[in-house]
Design a protein around this motif. Structure first.
Motif, PDB file in Angstrom:
ATOM      1  N   GLY A  23      50.179  -9.021-123.077  1.00 36.01           N
ATOM      2  CA  GLY A  23      49.636 -10.375-123.170  1.00 36.01           C
ATOM      3  C   GLY A  23      49.809 -11.017-124.536  1.00 36.01           C
ATOM      4  N   LYS A  61      40.924 -25.207-117.309  1.00 39.36           N
ATOM      5  CA  LYS A  61      41.254 -24.344-116.173  1.00 39.36           C
ATOM      6  C   LYS A  61      42.726 -24.009-116.247  1.00 39.36           C
ATOM      7  N   LYS A  62      43.002 -22.740-116.434  1.00 40.72           N
ATOM      8  CA  LYS A  62      44.394 -22.325-116.644  1.00 40.72           C
ATOM      9  C   LYS A  62      44.944 -21.602-115.428  1.00 40.72           C
ATOM     10  N   ASN A  63      46.188 -21.855-115.174  1.00 40.53           N
ATOM     11  CA  ASN A  63      46.918 -21.028-114.243  1.00 40.53           C
ATOM     12  C   ASN A  63      47.406 -19.850-115.066  1.00 40.53           C
ATOM     13  N   LYS A  64      46.917 -18.650-114.754  1.00 42.98           N
ATOM     14  CA  LYS A  64      47.259 -17.491-115.584  1.00 42.98           C
ATOM     15  C   LYS A  64      48.742 -17.192-115.503  1.00 42.98           C
ATOM     16  N   LYS A  65      49.415 -17.308-116.613  1.00 46.49           N
ATOM     17  CA  LYS A  65      50.853 -17.081-116.645  1.00 46.49           C
ATOM     18  C   LYS A  65      51.127 -15.636-117.055  1.00 46.49           C
ATOM     19  N   HIS A 102      53.581 -12.600-118.815  1.00 51.59           N
ATOM     20  CA  HIS A 102      54.233 -12.520-120.119  1.00 51.59           C
ATOM     21  C   HIS A 102      55.507 -11.693-120.024  1.00 51.59           C
ATOM     22  N   GLU A 126      56.728 -14.681-113.761  1.00 50.76           N
ATOM     23  CA  GLU A 126      55.800 -14.973-114.855  1.00 50.76           C
ATOM     24  C   GLU A 126      54.948 -16.191-114.524  1.00 50.76           C
ATOM     25  N   SER A 145      53.333 -10.017-115.515  1.00 52.48           N
ATOM     26  CA  SER A 145      53.912  -9.695-116.820  1.00 52.48           C
ATOM     27  C   SER A 145      54.951  -8.595-116.674  1.00 52.48           C
ATOM     28  N   GLY A 184      52.035 -15.348-112.726  1.00 48.40           N
ATOM     29  CA  GLY A 184      51.035 -14.564-113.429  1.00 48.40           C
ATOM     30  C   GLY A 184      51.407 -13.104-113.649  1.00 48.40           C
ATOM     31  N   GLU A 190      43.127  -8.754-108.173  1.00 44.90           N
ATOM     32  CA  GLU A 190      43.063 -10.151-107.768  1.00 44.90           C
ATOM     33  C   GLU A 190      44.198 -10.408-106.794  1.00 44.90           C
TER      34      GLU A 190
END
Lengths: 339, 827
Positions: free
Chosen positions: A337, A100-104, A106, B526, B531, B529, B627
């Motif tokens: 990404g 389960k990732k915390n979406k980081k 870029h 970042e 970018s 989440g 989201e």
């Protein structure tokens, strides 16, 4: 009494050993050692024992209690182990299920490339400074030894706001702004946006970035410029790259040079990236023109300096093997990404 | 700038054996950058001159003939050809023959020539053996346009008889390599073959032998033929004219045609060819007028008048203005100076007497005039660099010498030379030590002198001064001389050192505070989440309409680009929203289910005075769709301000509400945001940004069929008001237990929750640790138009364990205040 105790101890210990879970064990404990337990009852009966028998009886009763408690403890440990085993077995998971990732987010590749460049120069004692993007014609041209009718003003396809104000075509005006402050020595880099009237295509954008560099101090030489840029290129592209300094002309440096590095993809043999030449041009540089220094009241009898200008997009495209400059300004998340 | 290597080699004896690659590398490293080179004979093998001995009909094919061709060997070779310009019974023509096993550049079918050419082998054509091929120009990879004698269809036939077996490629000038250079605009002298040859001689350490120009002219005087007057001397520093009579128009000799072809110039006739040749050789454009068309035997150089028109020799009518310099005769205009001659004075094949013009016009004026007329010619391209007036005379004399050499006419004696202020040779102090000091080298004086001599820079030893040739107007001071020395010493040989400097004081690197602010913002965004994106600084003024901004909106006042690439790039943005919305829409249209983006870039707010620079403000822009909702975005902003050490009060003020006005003063709603879902960010009573859901109509305009959210923080405001701090101090960990109380209340829907929180905070008298909303309800049990809110309030003291006696009065005060403000408590 003695007999009863012995019997009770034996039967209890037997029951304890047979117990299979913590609840059963607790039941036994309550039945024997609880307030209304059998052994407790016997202990309560001690007051009726004749005084001469009391020490003997006391010892026996205590022994019985110890034996039961020891048995309870042992069984307790055993059952705890069984229950732990059982729990661990039940808790087995499929470790190959997705994490389960915390979406980081870029960082933009242009910025990553800039930070790499900045780190190298900061390590060499340079300061990062900024200047205006909408700039006076004076700073963008005149102070840099590009007079009003100089063809360079045409060549660079300048965007004009009015006669006096332009969108800067280079980061070099920041050199002048820093020099004018009069604090020497100077070691600075000035990254930022610049603008030229180029139509958008795979290698051009009307809005792009440069990184200006400048050093002014006593006894600064062209050899120092070579050394500095060699450190820079090797840190950025790898120890194996070689540099080629070619004489060139810029109005604000003399002597001037363009610098090529050996293609870091093919190592100089020639490939698509370097268009078969084995070398890739990465920057322009030179010793700051005495006219530029004098205009900023820098004492040229004492001080000299060098300056260089690096195209940031070029570095980013080369370093990350991006084949189309438009990708940098489209902001597709599938592109972003990847960095 | 292109030159033929053969031409350069003819001027620099001793470099005959230098290979193309070696020439390219050496010239590039000495400062004459070679962009590329093309070997004209790269796919040509076994090609000789042949002479047709006989031509007979092919026994089995009407369109073919069988030729016996003498190629200088004992026996002629038999070649079958279908060329339309070879007929039975022909003999004696000199042709180009590729022998069996040879190679040509391409076919004559109009296709692009193959990379490695085409191999030629002997074979049978309709049963008759053929041992090679007679070539057309395109088969040799040559441009037909450069060979006016070529029939256009069929094989190439030399205009003159050639020795069989001799080198056909040399005769055609195809044994050459054409180099293309990038000449920098300070090196005007290198826009000429002689200039490049001089550099080549210096580069290879060989002697440069310029052409010898003998005295020319008969006993007459040019000034008896024509009178020249320069009226606008500011635009013409020198005007030379010479006269040639008894002009004999003919084709030029092959050597001259070869040189012109190598420059991509089509040979015309001897006079035109001479002027073109001299332009390439000296970099000096020349013009020839038909003397008999010059009225009043007078040439006048003066500005045109606004609104005049003139027909140039290409037949086009040109509109003139007062900044365009014209060549006129006694009655009329006969040429646009430095750009193109006039139809009325051009030389024809019937010309008897002509006037050569070789002048020095002002480079900037020519550049601007050519641009206005949109006719950048070869001549204007040369003039606009700013030519050396000394060359004008050399070039005209060279042209006259060629006229005599070619028998193209009788040169009249004397030169008309209007040159009121001759340029003098500049002198620069000779300072070898300072050159070494600047370069970081240790080159001895003699070596330095050795580098300067081939450049024709002389040293006056007694005065200790260098004398600079006039064609090097770019050499002005010591640094320029240092560069000349460095170029020929070799940039690669200059040592590699690092600056030592006097001290590092004032030059200490490191990340500045402002940079740290940006980095922190980026890292936090970042982590949430988002970018990073890059968008253009300029956009279309229509953006304001897309964003529903009213006509009176102050942000519509922008910095306007006077020469934009198009309307879409014509104003500097005053708010960053368009770039973000465009990027979100791009991703939406490419079917990305969600996108979270941020940009850290400037907006440009014009001031009152258009002559002053605008206020450039760095802004953080966050945008998302797919989201998360308003409160996710709000949380991101709270985390960002938190990361920036902004411990003060951050308020989200809805515009057009009492609470919002109280918090932020007179604020207005952003028209591109949802009117009921937007907030102004107020930190310690100062506005620092705004956020909200994007207005549905704006989403529609951008083609974004999803709820999108945007937030903007003005980073400059944070810095100007010193809101950011990275100073952290340890304040101890609370030792005493906390006391918590829950309260529940009902309030009108339009009363902001922040009002409740403000009351709790105010009445808690510094003992409030946290106040958090744990339930929000509106619906059945609650009266219409109202909602219920439940808070968990946590008190803690640093000094003691709090008791009911401590808390109860606080709670009573809170209740009282809430009731006073019209809240209905649910105890």
């Amino acid at each position: 009494m003695k007999e009863r105790l012995k019997e009770l101890t034996e039967s209890t210990v037997g029951k304890i050993k047979a117990a299979v879970d913590a609840a059963a064990l607790n039941e036994i404990r309550v039945a024997i050692l609880g307030k209304k337990g059998e052994l407790t009852a016997i202990l309560k009966g001690m007051k009726d024992v004749p005084p001469e028998e009391k020490p003997e009886m006391g010892r026996i009763v205590n022994e019985a209690r110890e034996a039961i408690e020891t048995a309870l403890k042992t069984a307790g440990d055993r059952i705890k182990n069984i229950e732990l085993e059982k729990r661990l077995k039940e808790e087995v998971i499929d470790v190959t299920l997705p994490g389960k990732k915390n979406k980081k987010g870029h960082r933009h590749p242009n910025r990553i490339a800039l930070e790499e460049v900045e780190k190298i120069f900061i390590g060499m004692g340079y300061e990062v400074v900024h200047g205006p993007e909408v700039e006076y014609d004076y700073y963008n041209f005149e102070a840099l030894n590009i007079p009003a009718d100089h063809p360079a003003k045409d060549e660079q396809d300048t965007f004009y706001i009015n006669d006096k104000i332009v969108l800067r075509t280079q980061t070099s005006p920041v050199q002048v702004r820093v020099m004018e402050k009069g604090k020497i020595p100077i070691r600075m880099i000035a990254p930022g946006r610049v603008f030229r009237a180029d139509e958008v295509d795979a290698t051009h954008s009307p809005c792009f970035h440069q990184i200006e560099g400048m050093v002014i101090d006593e006894g600064i030489t062209f050899a120092d410029l070579k050394g500095t840029l060699e450190v820079f290129a090797k840190k950025l592209f790898g120890e194996n790259v070689a540099l080629k300094f070619r004489p060139h002309h810029f109005p604000f440096t003399e002597p001037s040079a363009e610098v090529d590095v050996t293609c870091f993809k093919c190592g100089g043999k020639g490939c698509r990236m370097c268009k078969g030449e084995g070398w890739i041009e990465i920057l322009g540089c030179g010793m700051i023109h005495p006219k530029v220094l004098e205009r900023c009241n820098v004492d040229t009898s004492k001080y000299s300096g060098f300056a260089f200008g690096i195209g940031l997009e070029r570095i980013a495209l080369l370093k990350y093997e991006i084949d189309d400059m438009r990708l940098l300004y489209e902001n597709d998340v599938r592109f972003l990404g990847q960095f | 700038m292109n030159t033929s290597l053969n031409w350069i080699k003819s001027l620099v004896p001793g470099i005959e054996n230098v290979t193309d690659e070696a020439y390219r590398d050496a010239m590039t490293l000495s400062g004459t950058k070679v962009e590329c080179f093309e070997r004209l004979d790269k796919n040509l093998e076994k090609i000789v001159t042949g002479r047709i001995v006989s031509v007979e009909r092919h026994p089995d094919a009407d369109k073919l003939v069988v030729c016996q061709v003498d190629v200088g060997e004992s026996e002629p070779v038999q070649i079958v050809t279908g060329a339309p310009n070879v007929h039975p019974g022909d003999s004696g023509q000199s042709v180009v023959v590729v022998l069996d096993g040879g190679r040509v550049a391409g076919g004559h079918d109009g296709e692009a020539p193959p990379e490695n050419g085409i191999k030629i082998k002997k074979g049978k054509l309709r049963g008759v053996e053929s041992f090679g091929m007679m070539c057309a120009l395109e088969e040799l990879g040559a441009d037909k346009d450069l060979f006016p004698e070529d029939p256009g269809d069929g094989i190439y036939i030399f205009p003159d008889e050639q020795e069989p077996g001799s080198d056909a490629l040399a005769l055609l000038g195809l044994d050459d390599t054409i180099f293309e250079y990038e000449i920098t605009n300070n090196r005007v002298d290198c826009y000429s073959v002689l200039g490049v040859a001089r550099e080549a001689a210096a580069t290879f350490g060989k002697e440069f032998i310029p052409p010898q120009v003998p005295e020319t002219g008969n006993g007459e005087k040019a000034s008896d033929y024509v009178n020249v007057e320069v009226k606008d001397g500011d635009l013409c520093s020198r005007y030379c004219a010479r006269v040639v009579k008894n002009v004999n128009i003919a084709t030029s000799p092959e050597w001259l045609k070869r040189r012109l072809r190598a420059c991509g110039i089509r040979p015309i006739n001897n006079i035109v060819d001479i002027t073109n040749f001299v332009m390439e050789e000296y970099g000096q454009p020349m013009h020839a007028f038909d003397y008999d068309t010059i009225a009043g035997k007078k040439i006048i150089v003066e500005r045109a008048k606004d609104g005049e028109t003139f027909v140039t020799l290409d037949g086009n009518e040109r509109k003139l203005d007062n900044d365009i310099l014209m060549i006129c005769d006694g009655e009329k205009q006969i040429g646009i100076a430095g750009i193109m001659g006039g139809e009325n004075s051009m030389i024809t094949d019937d010309v008897k007497t002509l006037v050569f013009e070789s002048a020095t016009f002002d480079g900037t004026n020519i550049r601007k005039s050519a641009k206005r007329l949109s006719m950048r010619t070869d001549a204007s391209g040369k003039f606009e660099k700013g030519l050396d007036p000394e060359t004008a005379l050399e070039a005209i004399n060279r042209a006259c010498a060629l006229v005599e050499e070619l028998g193209a006419g009788e040169v009249v004696g004397g030169v008309i030379d209007i040159y009121p202020e001759p340029v003098s040779k500049r002198r620069i102090k000779w300072e070898p030590e300072s050159y070494n000091k600047l370069l970081g080298t240790d080159i001895d004086e003699e070596t330095m002198k050795g580098y300067l001599k081939p450049l024709e820079i002389e040293l006056d030893e007694t005065a200790g001064e260098l004398i600079i040739p006039t064609f090097r107007q770019d050499l002005i001071r010591g640094a320029d001389i240092a560069e000349e020395i460095a170029r020929f010493y070799g940039y690669d040989k200059i040592p590699v050192t690092l600056p030592v400097g006097t001290s590092l004081s004032g030059a200490i690197g490191g990340i500045s505070f402002d940079e740290r602010v940006k980095t922190t913002v980026m890292e936090t965004a970042e982590g949430e989440g988002f970018s990073q994106i890059l968008t253009y600084s300029f956009e279309s003024p229509k953006v304001f309409d897309k964003l529903l901004m009213p006509e009176s909106a102050p942000l519509r006042k922008t910095v306007v680009i006077s020469n934009p690439l198009g309307e879409d790039f014509s104003i500097m943005r005053t708010l960053p929203v368009n770039g973000m919305l465009t990027s979100l829409a791009t991703n939406f249209n490419r079917r990305a289910p969600e996108a979270k983006l941020y940009e850290l870039a400037r907006v440009y707010i014009p001031g009152e005075d258009p002559e002053k620079l605008p206020d450039e403000r760095t802004q953080l822009t966050l945008g998302s769709y797919g989201e998360g909702d308003f409160f996710d975005m709000k949380g991101v902003l709270e985390n960002i301000t938190d990361a920036l050490g902004m411990d003060g009060k951050l308020t989200f003020a809805a515009p057009d509400t009492d609470y919002g006005r109280e918090a932020a003063g007179d604020i207005h709603a952003y028209p591109f945001l949802h009117p009921g879902r937007q907030a102004v960010l107020v930190y310690n009573k100062a506005v620092i940004g705004y956020m909200g859901q994007v207005h549905p109509l704006v989403c529609e305009t951008y083609g974004l069929s999803a709820d999108a959210y945007i937030a903007v923080i003005d980073i400059n405001t944070l810095q100007e008001k010193e809101m950011v701090s990275f100073e952290e101090k340890y304040t101890g960990i609370a030792n005493f237990p906390a006391v918590t109380r829950d309260i529940s209340l009902v309030a009108a829907k339009d009363v902001p929750a922040a009002v409740i929180e403000d009351i709790i905070e105010a009445e808690a008298k510094g003992l409030l640790e946290e106040c958090s909303l744990f339930d929000l309800y509106e619906g059945e049990q609650i009266e219409e138009g109202k909602r219920s809110l439940a808070y968990n309030i946590r008190f803690r003291s640093k000094e003691k364990t709090l008791s009911d006696e401590d808390i109860n009065p606080l709670m009573d005060a809170i209740f009282a205040k809430l009731e006073e403000n019209g809240f209905e408590l649910r105890k």
